[in-house]
Design a protein around this motif. Sequence first.
Motif, PDB file in Angstrom:
ATOM      1  N   LEU A 121     -44.937 -23.705 -21.927  1.00 43.68           N
ATOM      2  CA  LEU A 121     -46.119 -24.463 -21.543  1.00 43.68           C
ATOM      3  C   LEU A 121     -47.063 -24.631 -22.734  1.00 43.68           C
ATOM      4  CD1 LEU A 121     -46.902 -22.967 -18.004  1.00 43.68           C
ATOM      5  CD2 LEU A 121     -45.702 -25.094 -18.563  1.00 43.68           C
ATOM      6  N   GLU A 122     -47.134 -23.608 -23.566  1.00 44.09           N
ATOM      7  CA  GLU A 122     -47.940 -23.713 -24.786  1.00 44.09           C
ATOM      8  C   GLU A 122     -47.345 -24.771 -25.718  1.00 44.09           C
ATOM      9  OE1 GLU A 122     -47.692 -19.718 -26.132  1.00 44.09           O
ATOM     10  OE2 GLU A 122     -49.416 -19.023 -24.941  1.00 44.09           O
ATOM     11  N   MET A 123     -46.022 -24.800 -25.794  1.00 41.84           N
ATOM     12  CA  MET A 123     -45.343 -25.776 -26.655  1.00 41.84           C
ATOM     13  C   MET A 123     -45.581 -27.205 -26.168  1.00 41.84           C
ATOM     14  SD  MET A 123     -41.769 -23.706 -27.314  1.00 41.84           S
ATOM     15  CE  MET A 123     -40.919 -25.152 -27.951  1.00 41.84           C
ATOM     16  N   ALA A 124     -45.673 -27.376 -24.858  1.00 42.91           N
ATOM     17  CA  ALA A 124     -45.930 -28.717 -24.317  1.00 42.91           C
ATOM     18  C   ALA A 124     -47.269 -29.249 -24.809  1.00 42.91           C
ATOM     19  CB  ALA A 124     -45.909 -28.682 -22.789  1.00 42.91           C
ATOM     20  N   VAL A 125     -48.261 -28.365 -24.869  1.00 41.85           N
ATOM     21  CA  VAL A 125     -49.578 -28.759 -25.389  1.00 41.85           C
ATOM     22  C   VAL A 125     -49.493 -29.005 -26.892  1.00 41.85           C
ATOM     23  CG1 VAL A 125     -52.014 -28.138 -25.580  1.00 41.85           C
ATOM     24  CG2 VAL A 125     -50.687 -27.365 -23.595  1.00 41.85           C
ATOM     25  N   LEU A 172     -48.175 -32.379 -27.786  1.00 43.35           N
ATOM     26  CA  LEU A 172     -49.173 -33.432 -27.663  1.00 43.35           C
ATOM     27  C   LEU A 172     -50.092 -33.450 -28.878  1.00 43.35           C
ATOM     28  CD1 LEU A 172     -50.346 -33.354 -23.923  1.00 43.35           C
ATOM     29  CD2 LEU A 172     -48.981 -35.096 -25.066  1.00 43.35           C
ATOM     30  N   ALA A 173     -50.495 -32.243 -29.315  1.00 43.26           N
ATOM     31  CA  ALA A 173     -51.352 -32.147 -30.482  1.00 43.26           C
ATOM     32  C   ALA A 173     -50.673 -32.725 -31.715  1.00 43.26           C
ATOM     33  CB  ALA A 173     -51.752 -30.686 -30.721  1.00 43.26           C
ATOM     34  N   ASP A 174     -49.372 -32.442 -31.880  1.00 46.91           N
ATOM     35  CA  ASP A 174     -48.627 -32.978 -33.012  1.00 46.91           C
ATOM     36  C   ASP A 174     -48.501 -34.497 -32.932  1.00 46.91           C
ATOM     37  OD1 ASP A 174     -48.280 -30.439 -33.975  1.00 46.91           O
ATOM     38  OD2 ASP A 174     -46.247 -30.200 -33.199  1.00 46.91           O
ATOM     39  N   ARG A 175     -48.375 -35.011 -31.720  1.00 47.69           N
ATOM     40  CA  ARG A 175     -48.153 -36.429 -31.513  1.00 47.69           C
ATOM     41  C   ARG A 175     -49.347 -37.265 -31.968  1.00 47.69           C
ATOM     42  NH1 ARG A 175     -47.996 -39.435 -25.785  1.00 47.69           N
ATOM     43  NH2 ARG A 175     -47.007 -41.377 -26.396  1.00 47.69           N
ATOM     44  N   ALA A 200     -55.519 -30.497 -17.352  1.00 43.04           N
ATOM     45  CA  ALA A 200     -55.803 -30.693 -18.777  1.00 43.04           C
ATOM     46  C   ALA A 200     -54.620 -31.333 -19.495  1.00 43.04           C
ATOM     47  CB  ALA A 200     -56.167 -29.360 -19.427  1.00 43.04           C
ATOM     48  N   LEU A 201     -53.403 -30.888 -19.163  1.00 42.62           N
ATOM     49  CA  LEU A 201     -52.214 -31.462 -19.791  1.00 42.62           C
ATOM     50  C   LEU A 201     -52.095 -32.947 -19.449  1.00 42.62           C
ATOM     51  CD1 LEU A 201     -49.599 -30.723 -21.440  1.00 42.62           C
ATOM     52  CD2 LEU A 201     -48.444 -30.596 -19.219  1.00 42.62           C
ATOM     53  N   GLY A 202     -52.332 -33.286 -18.187  1.00 41.48           N
ATOM     54  CA  GLY A 202     -52.234 -34.682 -17.764  1.00 41.48           C
ATOM     55  C   GLY A 202     -53.261 -35.564 -18.443  1.00 41.48           C
ATOM     56  N   MET A 203     -54.489 -35.077 -18.543  1.00 40.98           N
ATOM     57  CA  MET A 203     -55.535 -35.848 -19.210  1.00 40.98           C
ATOM     58  C   MET A 203     -55.204 -36.030 -20.690  1.00 40.98           C
ATOM     59  SD  MET A 203     -57.750 -36.679 -16.852  1.00 40.98           S
ATOM     60  CE  MET A 203     -59.253 -37.160 -17.713  1.00 40.98           C
ATOM     61  N   ALA A 204     -54.779 -34.939 -21.341  1.00 37.46           N
ATOM     62  CA  ALA A 204     -54.420 -35.017 -22.756  1.00 37.46           C
ATOM     63  C   ALA A 204     -53.234 -35.957 -22.972  1.00 37.46           C
ATOM     64  CB  ALA A 204     -54.093 -33.623 -23.298  1.00 37.46           C
ATOM     65  N   PHE A 205     -52.277 -35.916 -22.056  1.00 40.21           N
ATOM     66  CA  PHE A 205     -51.093 -36.766 -22.146  1.00 40.21           C
ATOM     67  C   PHE A 205     -51.485 -38.243 -22.138  1.00 40.21           C
ATOM     68  CE2 PHE A 205     -47.587 -39.156 -20.315  1.00 40.21           C
ATOM     69  CZ  PHE A 205     -46.482 -38.651 -20.971  1.00 40.21           C
ATOM     70  N   THR A 213     -35.065 -14.646 -24.196  1.00 37.56           N
ATOM     71  CA  THR A 213     -35.652 -14.941 -22.893  1.00 37.56           C
ATOM     72  C   THR A 213     -36.017 -16.411 -22.799  1.00 37.56           C
ATOM     73  OG1 THR A 213     -36.562 -12.702 -22.809  1.00 37.56           O
ATOM     74  CG2 THR A 213     -37.458 -14.301 -21.269  1.00 37.56           C
ATOM     75  N   GLN A 214     -36.541 -16.960 -23.889  1.00 36.62           N
ATOM     76  CA  GLN A 214     -36.884 -18.376 -23.905  1.00 36.62           C
ATOM     77  C   GLN A 214     -35.633 -19.219 -23.664  1.00 36.62           C
ATOM     78  OE1 GLN A 214     -39.500 -19.628 -27.082  1.00 36.62           O
ATOM     79  NE2 GLN A 214     -38.457 -21.593 -27.229  1.00 36.62           N
ATOM     80  N   PHE A 215     -34.545 -18.854 -24.311  1.00 35.79           N
ATOM     81  CA  PHE A 215     -33.283 -19.579 -24.101  1.00 35.79           C
ATOM     82  C   PHE A 215     -32.833 -19.459 -22.651  1.00 35.79           C
ATOM     83  CE2 PHE A 215     -28.649 -19.676 -23.867  1.00 35.79           C
ATOM     84  CZ  PHE A 215     -28.373 -20.910 -24.443  1.00 35.79           C
ATOM     85  N   ASP A 216     -32.971 -18.264 -22.076  1.00 33.77           N
ATOM     86  CA  ASP A 216     -32.565 -18.051 -20.683  1.00 33.77           C
ATOM     87  C   ASP A 216     -33.360 -18.935 -19.728  1.00 33.77           C
ATOM     88  OD1 ASP A 216     -30.741 -16.174 -21.508  1.00 33.77           O
ATOM     89  OD2 ASP A 216     -32.013 -14.443 -21.042  1.00 33.77           O
ATOM     90  N   ILE A 217     -34.677 -19.028 -19.964  1.00 31.61           N
ATOM     91  CA  ILE A 217     -35.518 -19.854 -19.106  1.00 31.61           C
ATOM     92  C   ILE A 217     -35.111 -21.321 -19.211  1.00 31.61           C
ATOM     93  CG2 ILE A 217     -37.846 -20.822 -18.910  1.00 31.61           C
ATOM     94  CD1 ILE A 217     -37.684 -18.264 -17.489  1.00 31.61           C
ATOM     95  N   ILE A 218     -34.900 -21.786 -20.434  1.00 31.51           N
ATOM     96  CA  ILE A 218     -34.489 -23.182 -20.627  1.00 31.51           C
ATOM     97  C   ILE A 218     -33.158 -23.447 -19.935  1.00 31.51           C
ATOM     98  CG2 ILE A 218     -33.747 -24.867 -22.367  1.00 31.51           C
ATOM     99  CD1 ILE A 218     -35.800 -23.583 -24.269  1.00 31.51           C
ATOM    100  N   GLU A 219     -32.256 -22.467 -20.034  1.00 30.92           N
ATOM    101  CA  GLU A 219     -30.946 -22.612 -19.382  1.00 30.92           C
ATOM    102  C   GLU A 219     -31.095 -22.669 -17.864  1.00 30.92           C
ATOM    103  OE1 GLU A 219     -26.545 -20.849 -20.207  1.00 30.92           O
ATOM    104  OE2 GLU A 219     -28.131 -19.348 -19.912  1.00 30.92           O
ATOM    105  N   GLN A 220     -31.964 -21.809 -17.310  1.00 31.53           N
ATOM    106  CA  GLN A 220     -32.176 -21.814 -15.863  1.00 31.53           C
ATOM    107  C   GLN A 220     -32.797 -23.125 -15.384  1.00 31.53           C
ATOM    108  OE1 GLN A 220     -33.921 -18.083 -14.135  1.00 31.53           O
ATOM    109  NE2 GLN A 220     -33.636 -17.276 -16.203  1.00 31.53           N
ATOM    110  N   ILE A 221     -33.768 -23.621 -16.168  1.00 31.33           N
ATOM    111  CA  ILE A 221     -34.372 -24.911 -15.813  1.00 31.33           C
ATOM    112  C   ILE A 221     -33.311 -26.000 -15.842  1.00 31.33           C
ATOM    113  CG2 ILE A 221     -36.010 -26.689 -16.562  1.00 31.33           C
ATOM    114  CD1 ILE A 221     -37.763 -24.406 -17.675  1.00 31.33           C
ATOM    115  N   GLY A 222     -32.457 -25.964 -16.869  1.00 30.09           N
ATOM    116  CA  GLY A 222     -31.383 -26.943 -16.977  1.00 30.09           C
ATOM    117  C   GLY A 222     -30.430 -26.890 -15.793  1.00 30.09           C
ATOM    118  N   GLN A 223     -30.094 -25.677 -15.338  1.00 32.94           N
ATOM    119  CA  GLN A 223     -29.207 -25.531 -14.188  1.00 32.94           C
ATOM    120  C   GLN A 223     -29.839 -26.114 -12.929  1.00 32.94           C
ATOM    121  OE1 GLN A 223     -28.391 -21.318 -14.118  1.00 32.94           O
ATOM    122  NE2 GLN A 223     -26.964 -21.411 -15.849  1.00 32.94           N
TER     123      GLN A 223
END
Length: 323
Positions: free
Chosen positions: A311-315, A318-321, A205-210, A5-15
């Motif tokens: 969305l969790e991975m996006a956060v 940032l934490a890893d960065r 929160a994502l924008g502030m953390a970014f 499902t994760q792959f499908d979502i990424i593919e749809q976003i890419g399309q």
Amino acid sequence: MSEATQFDIIEQIGQDLEQVEVSLAASFETGAEDFNALIRPLSAAGGKRLRAQLCILVALAGNSVQEERIKIAESVEMLHLATLIHDDVLDQSAIRRGESTIHTHKGNKIAILSGDYLFAKCFALVASLNSTEYLKVFTHIITCLVEGEFMQMEDVYRIDQGIDRYMTKTQKKTADFMEGCMELGGRLGGWSPEHIVQLKRYGHALGMAFQITDDIMDYRESSDTTGKPSGNDLKEGLLTYPLLSIVTDDNKDKLLADIKNLANGGDDQAIIDYVIAQGGVDNTLVVADKYCNDAYDALNQLPDFDGKVLLEMAVANLADRKV
């Protein structure tokens, strides 16, 4: 969410993003070839298209129409590109996305007109959807961006601006745009008002953390990893969270004198080392962690949906960065 499902979502976003690119390219086929030649390279360079991706991901998790997703995502990217062009004029930056900035070879007037055209085109696209709610979101984003830019211009070398004012600037220049993208995706997908509140909270929160994480990088990283020299903000008189958090009545005059002396060949590394030694980076890490946790908490208030893990991975990225 399963890997499939994760792959499908990424593919749809890419399309969807492919359609956004096609639509953007068509928008830069105007009657003015000089304009087309100026905008095409900057748009084609693309960047991460993070804001468009946020819109599309959230919209796909609901019940959205592809044509509307494409128009909103394209509008978001046009708005972002317009602000970058205007920022380059204000900052007199020479390079953007690996390309010479418009004002460096065509002058400020042409650059400003180019940005103005993109603003107009953005609103024309949004208006075609016949939704005052979308227009309100875009108007709010632009208002906040301009207010934040005014504040930043006022605060060059202003060492006594304080943390609260700096955080307000960060919200207006970065977080409000991310928040708006999450709201647009929620409205496109028909999310409930209660869930849109949490989507917006995540975007804030994502924008502030970014941005706060980016502040840390200016004290840690080289141009090889960030695309700009370490201490670049200092040299431009842009005082960010690490430094502002350690300013006291005892050190502010010396700090300001040292920062202003950078224009005359002063030692930026000495300032960076001082800020780190006084705990500036550690202070900033605490705030970045708080916003990362706020983003996770907002997601926890939402039901499970396709794309939530992204969305969790996006956060997490940032934490890893900032480690």
